[in-house]
Scaffold this motif. Structure first.
Motif, PDB file in Angstrom:
ATOM      1  N   VAL A 254      15.300  26.298  15.470  1.00  0.00           N
ATOM      2  CA  VAL A 254      15.250  26.900  16.713  1.00  0.00           C
ATOM      3  C   VAL A 254      14.048  28.084  16.685  1.00  0.00           C
ATOM      4  O   VAL A 254      14.459  29.081  15.878  1.00  0.00           O
ATOM      5  N   HIS A 255      13.209  28.108  17.507  1.00  0.00           N
ATOM      6  CA  HIS A 255      12.160  28.975  17.554  1.00  0.00           C
ATOM      7  C   HIS A 255      12.522  30.122  18.483  1.00  0.00           C
ATOM      8  O   HIS A 255      12.697  29.990  19.636  1.00  0.00           O
TER       9      HIS A 255
ATOM     10  N   VAL B  55      10.257  50.341  19.018  1.00  0.00           N
ATOM     11  CA  VAL B  55      10.421  49.331  20.122  1.00  0.00           C
ATOM     12  C   VAL B  55      11.408  48.134  19.767  1.00  0.00           C
ATOM     13  O   VAL B  55      11.458  47.859  18.618  1.00  0.00           O
ATOM     14  N   PHE B  56      12.409  47.779  20.649  1.00  0.00           N
ATOM     15  CA  PHE B  56      13.668  47.036  20.361  1.00  0.00           C
ATOM     16  C   PHE B  56      13.294  45.608  20.662  1.00  0.00           C
ATOM     17  O   PHE B  56      12.635  45.501  21.965  1.00  0.00           O
ATOM     18  N   ARG B  57      13.535  44.679  19.865  1.00  0.00           N
ATOM     19  CA  ARG B  57      13.559  43.316  20.151  1.00  0.00           C
ATOM     20  C   ARG B  57      14.632  42.639  20.084  1.00  0.00           C
ATOM     21  O   ARG B  57      15.554  42.789  19.115  1.00  0.00           O
ATOM     22  N   GLU B  58      15.602  42.141  21.062  1.00  0.00           N
ATOM     23  CA  GLU B  58      16.519  41.675  21.058  1.00  0.00           C
ATOM     24  C   GLU B  58      16.430  39.887  21.401  1.00  0.00           C
ATOM     25  O   GLU B  58      15.791  39.653  22.543  1.00  0.00           O
ATOM     26  N   LEU B  59      16.683  39.227  20.594  1.00  0.00           N
ATOM     27  CA  LEU B  59      16.930  37.806  20.654  1.00  0.00           C
ATOM     28  C   LEU B  59      18.207  37.274  20.678  1.00  0.00           C
ATOM     29  O   LEU B  59      18.974  37.567  19.972  1.00  0.00           O
ATOM     30  N   THR B  60      18.501  36.478  21.913  1.00  0.00           N
ATOM     31  CA  THR B  60      19.864  35.875  21.823  1.00  0.00           C
ATOM     32  C   THR B  60      19.775  34.211  21.772  1.00  0.00           C
ATOM     33  O   THR B  60      18.873  33.772  22.744  1.00  0.00           O
ATOM     34  N   TYR B  61      20.789  33.728  20.913  1.00  0.00           N
ATOM     35  CA  TYR B  61      20.897  32.379  20.805  1.00  0.00           C
ATOM     36  C   TYR B  61      22.020  32.022  19.825  1.00  0.00           C
ATOM     37  O   TYR B  61      22.011  32.551  18.645  1.00  0.00           O
ATOM     38  N   ASP B  62      23.238  31.694  20.313  1.00  0.00           N
ATOM     39  CA  ASP B  62      24.331  31.472  19.750  1.00  0.00           C
ATOM     40  C   ASP B  62      24.856  32.862  19.511  1.00  0.00           C
ATOM     41  O   ASP B  62      26.105  33.285  19.550  1.00  0.00           O
TER      42      ASP B  62
ATOM     43  N   GLU C 146       7.496  36.685  13.460  1.00  0.00           N
ATOM     44  CA  GLU C 146       8.144  35.405  14.129  1.00  0.00           C
ATOM     45  C   GLU C 146       9.550  35.354  13.789  1.00  0.00           C
ATOM     46  O   GLU C 146       9.776  35.694  12.423  1.00  0.00           O
ATOM     47  N   LYS C 147      10.463  34.761  14.504  1.00  0.00           N
ATOM     48  CA  LYS C 147      11.767  34.703  14.224  1.00  0.00           C
ATOM     49  C   LYS C 147      12.261  33.332  14.522  1.00  0.00           C
ATOM     50  O   LYS C 147      11.983  32.786  15.607  1.00  0.00           O
ATOM     51  N   ASN C 148      12.543  32.626  13.668  1.00  0.00           N
ATOM     52  CA  ASN C 148      13.264  31.333  13.785  1.00  0.00           C
ATOM     53  C   ASN C 148      14.662  30.956  13.054  1.00  0.00           C
ATOM     54  O   ASN C 148      14.760  31.998  12.056  1.00  0.00           O
ATOM     55  N   ILE C 149      15.531  30.286  13.366  1.00  0.00           N
ATOM     56  CA  ILE C 149      16.576  30.178  13.042  1.00  0.00           C
ATOM     57  C   ILE C 149      17.149  28.693  12.899  1.00  0.00           C
ATOM     58  O   ILE C 149      16.387  27.806  13.205  1.00  0.00           O
ATOM     59  N   ARG C 150      18.173  28.338  12.043  1.00  0.00           N
ATOM     60  CA  ARG C 150      18.854  27.001  11.867  1.00  0.00           C
ATOM     61  C   ARG C 150      20.139  27.194  12.834  1.00  0.00           C
ATOM     62  O   ARG C 150      20.871  27.909  12.386  1.00  0.00           O
ATOM     63  N   SER C 151      20.332  26.163  13.498  1.00  0.00           N
ATOM     64  CA  SER C 151      21.573  26.064  14.389  1.00  0.00           C
ATOM     65  C   SER C 151      21.952  24.704  14.683  1.00  0.00           C
ATOM     66  O   SER C 151      21.193  23.981  14.812  1.00  0.00           O
ATOM     67  N   ARG C 152      23.328  24.636  14.924  1.00  0.00           N
ATOM     68  CA  ARG C 152      23.945  23.309  15.210  1.00  0.00           C
ATOM     69  C   ARG C 152      23.915  23.011  16.830  1.00  0.00           C
ATOM     70  O   ARG C 152      24.022  22.037  17.550  1.00  0.00           O
TER      71      ARG C 152
END
Length: 165
Positions: free
Chosen positions: A33-34, A55-62, A81-87
């Motif tokens: 997930v990108h 400067v704050f970066r807030e990323l939401t997924y799960d 860049e921010k990527n994660i692994r998710s079900r």
């Protein structure tokens, strides 16, 4: 002959049951997930660079991922860049992802960038725009409708004070 029919039946059963098992347990599979492309920008106040501000970066997924960068003497900041692994993408309950950039300056919060999407992959337009953010804190928040190269019928909606033109 009976032995051949029994062997073929057993083989079909094994193949079918493995497919059922794979489908049944596909929710255990993890997907890429990108969450955010690399980000580069500058922050100014009445045309002058804003130095040494978070400067704050807030990323939401799960869940929520929060990090920050500090502007240099020219008001310049970057995020990797921010990527994660998710079900989650394989689930019937997939959710949207959210990207927010903001800064607190002179006891006021400024929304630099706000974007949500259901897409788990990178978007060309957003990647390009997030490489050249020009954020003047005296500008009003604006909502932009940006072209979506991947899904042209669904433009990207982005809100913030940064110039995206």
């Amino acid at each position: 002959m009976l032995f051949l029919v029994a062997a073929l039946s057993f083989l079909v059963f094994i193949i079918f049951s493995q497919q059922v098992m794979a489908d049944m347990f596909s929710w255990f599979k993890k997907y890429d997930v990108h969450l955010s492309p690399a980000v580069q920008g500058t922050i100014t106040f009445q045309g002058s660079p804003v130095a040494n501000v978070k400067v704050f970066r807030e990323l939401t997924y799960d869940k929520e991922y929060l990090d920050h960068a500090i502007t240099n003497h020219d008001g310049f900041f970057t995020f990797d860049e921010k990527n994660i692994r998710s079900r989650r993408p394989g689930s019937a309950f997939d959710t949207s992802k959210r990207q927010v950039l903001y800064v607190d300056y002179n006891e006021q919060r400024y929304l630099l960038w706000y974007f949500t999407t259901l897409n788990a992959s990178a978007a060309k337009t957003l990647t390009e725009k997030m490489q050249q953010l020009r954020c003047e804190l005296t500008q009003p928040e604006t909502t932009y409708e940006l072209p979506n190269h991947e899904y042209p019928d669904h433009p990207h909606g982005v809100t913030g004070i940064c110039s995206l033109d």
